[in-house]
Design a protein around this motif. Structure first.
Motif, short mmCIF file in Angstrom:
data_model
loop_
_atom_site.label_atom_id
_atom_site.label_comp_id
_atom_site.label_asym_id
_atom_site.label_seq_id
_atom_site.Cartn_x
_atom_site.Cartn_y
_atom_site.Cartn_z
N LEU A 8 0.80 -1.22 0.00
CA LEU A 8 0.00 0.00 0.00
C LEU A 8 0.84 1.27 0.00
CD1 LEU A 8 -2.65 -1.09 2.66
CD2 LEU A 8 -2.97 -0.92 0.20
N THR A 9 1.85 1.31 0.82
CA THR A 9 2.63 2.54 1.00
C THR A 9 3.93 2.49 0.21
OG1 THR A 9 3.84 1.68 2.91
CG2 THR A 9 1.71 2.75 3.35
N ASP A 10 4.57 3.64 0.10
CA ASP A 10 5.88 3.70 -0.55
C ASP A 10 6.88 2.82 0.19
OD1 ASP A 10 5.03 5.37 -2.56
OD2 ASP A 10 5.84 7.20 -1.64
N ALA A 11 6.77 2.75 1.50
CA ALA A 11 7.68 1.90 2.29
C ALA A 11 7.49 0.43 1.94
CB ALA A 11 7.46 2.13 3.78
N ASP A 12 6.24 0.01 1.72
CA ASP A 12 5.97 -1.37 1.31
C ASP A 12 6.61 -1.68 -0.04
OD1 ASP A 12 4.40 -1.72 3.59
OD2 ASP A 12 2.51 -1.36 2.51
N PHE A 13 6.44 -0.76 -0.99
CA PHE A 13 7.02 -0.95 -2.31
C PHE A 13 8.55 -0.93 -2.25
CE2 PHE A 13 2.77 0.34 -3.71
CZ PHE A 13 2.55 -0.58 -4.73
N GLN A 14 9.10 -0.04 -1.44
CA GLN A 14 10.56 0.04 -1.31
C GLN A 14 11.13 -1.25 -0.71
OE1 GLN A 14 12.47 2.64 -2.54
NE2 GLN A 14 14.08 1.13 -2.22
N GLU A 15 10.45 -1.82 0.26
CA GLU A 15 10.88 -3.08 0.87
C GLU A 15 10.88 -4.21 -0.16
OE1 GLU A 15 9.59 -6.23 4.36
OE2 GLU A 15 8.63 -4.27 4.28
N ALA A 16 9.82 -4.29 -0.97
CA ALA A 16 9.74 -5.31 -2.02
C ALA A 16 10.83 -5.11 -3.06
CB ALA A 16 8.37 -5.29 -2.67
N LEU A 17 11.12 -3.87 -3.38
CA LEU A 17 12.18 -3.56 -4.33
C LEU A 17 13.54 -3.95 -3.78
CD1 LEU A 17 12.95 -2.15 -7.04
CD2 LEU A 17 13.12 -0.03 -5.74
N ASP A 18 13.81 -3.60 -2.53
CA ASP A 18 15.09 -3.91 -1.90
C ASP A 18 15.32 -5.40 -1.75
OD1 ASP A 18 15.55 -1.20 -1.72
OD2 ASP A 18 14.98 -1.07 0.40
N LYS A 19 14.29 -6.13 -1.39
CA LYS A 19 14.43 -7.58 -1.16
C LYS A 19 14.33 -8.39 -2.45
CE LYS A 19 12.91 -7.72 3.60
NZ LYS A 19 11.95 -8.30 4.55
N GLY A 20 13.81 -7.79 -3.50
CA GLY A 20 13.67 -8.50 -4.77
C GLY A 20 12.63 -9.60 -4.73
N THR A 21 11.62 -9.45 -3.88
CA THR A 21 10.57 -10.45 -3.79
C THR A 21 9.65 -10.39 -5.00
OG1 THR A 21 9.19 -8.96 -2.49
CG2 THR A 21 10.55 -10.50 -1.27
N ARG A 22 9.01 -11.49 -5.29
CA ARG A 22 8.05 -11.57 -6.39
C ARG A 22 6.74 -10.92 -5.97
NH1 ARG A 22 9.96 -13.17 -11.35
NH2 ARG A 22 11.81 -14.40 -10.96
N ILE A 23 6.07 -10.27 -6.92
CA ILE A 23 4.78 -9.66 -6.62
C ILE A 23 3.74 -10.11 -7.63
CG2 ILE A 23 5.82 -7.64 -5.54
CD1 ILE A 23 5.02 -6.03 -7.99
N ARG A 24 2.49 -10.02 -7.23
CA ARG A 24 1.34 -10.26 -8.10
C ARG A 24 0.58 -8.97 -8.25
NH1 ARG A 24 -0.89 -15.92 -5.78
NH2 ARG A 24 0.58 -17.22 -6.91
N VAL A 25 0.03 -8.77 -9.45
CA VAL A 25 -0.72 -7.54 -9.73
C VAL A 25 -2.12 -7.92 -10.20
CG1 VAL A 25 -0.77 -5.40 -11.06
CG2 VAL A 25 1.43 -6.43 -10.43
#
Length: 71
Positions: A8-25
């Protein structure tokens, strides 16, 4: 089994970006991107990559994003 956590937040997106986790859209309750890595984001757009030449641009307001984590 994997856990889905909504981004939801920029912090959530930044964490996913930093960790390189897979996402679903999801868009309109349908999955449009099943398992991609977050490449970049801003307040309007999220860019994901599922293979070397496959970049997808998603409107942040029109889509829902979920981080895929393994238990």
């Amino acid at each position: 089994m994997s856990l889905n956590r909504k981004l939801l937040t920029d912090a959530d997106f930044q964490e996913a970006l930093d960790k390189g986790t897979r996402i679903r859209v999801f868009r309109d309750n349908q999955i449009v991107d099943a398992s991609s890595v977050l490449v970049r984001f801003d307040e309007n757009t999220v860019v994901t990559q599922s293979s070397v030449s496959d970049l997808m641009y998603h409107t942040r307001a029109a889509c829902e994003f979920f981080d895929l984590r393994k238990r």
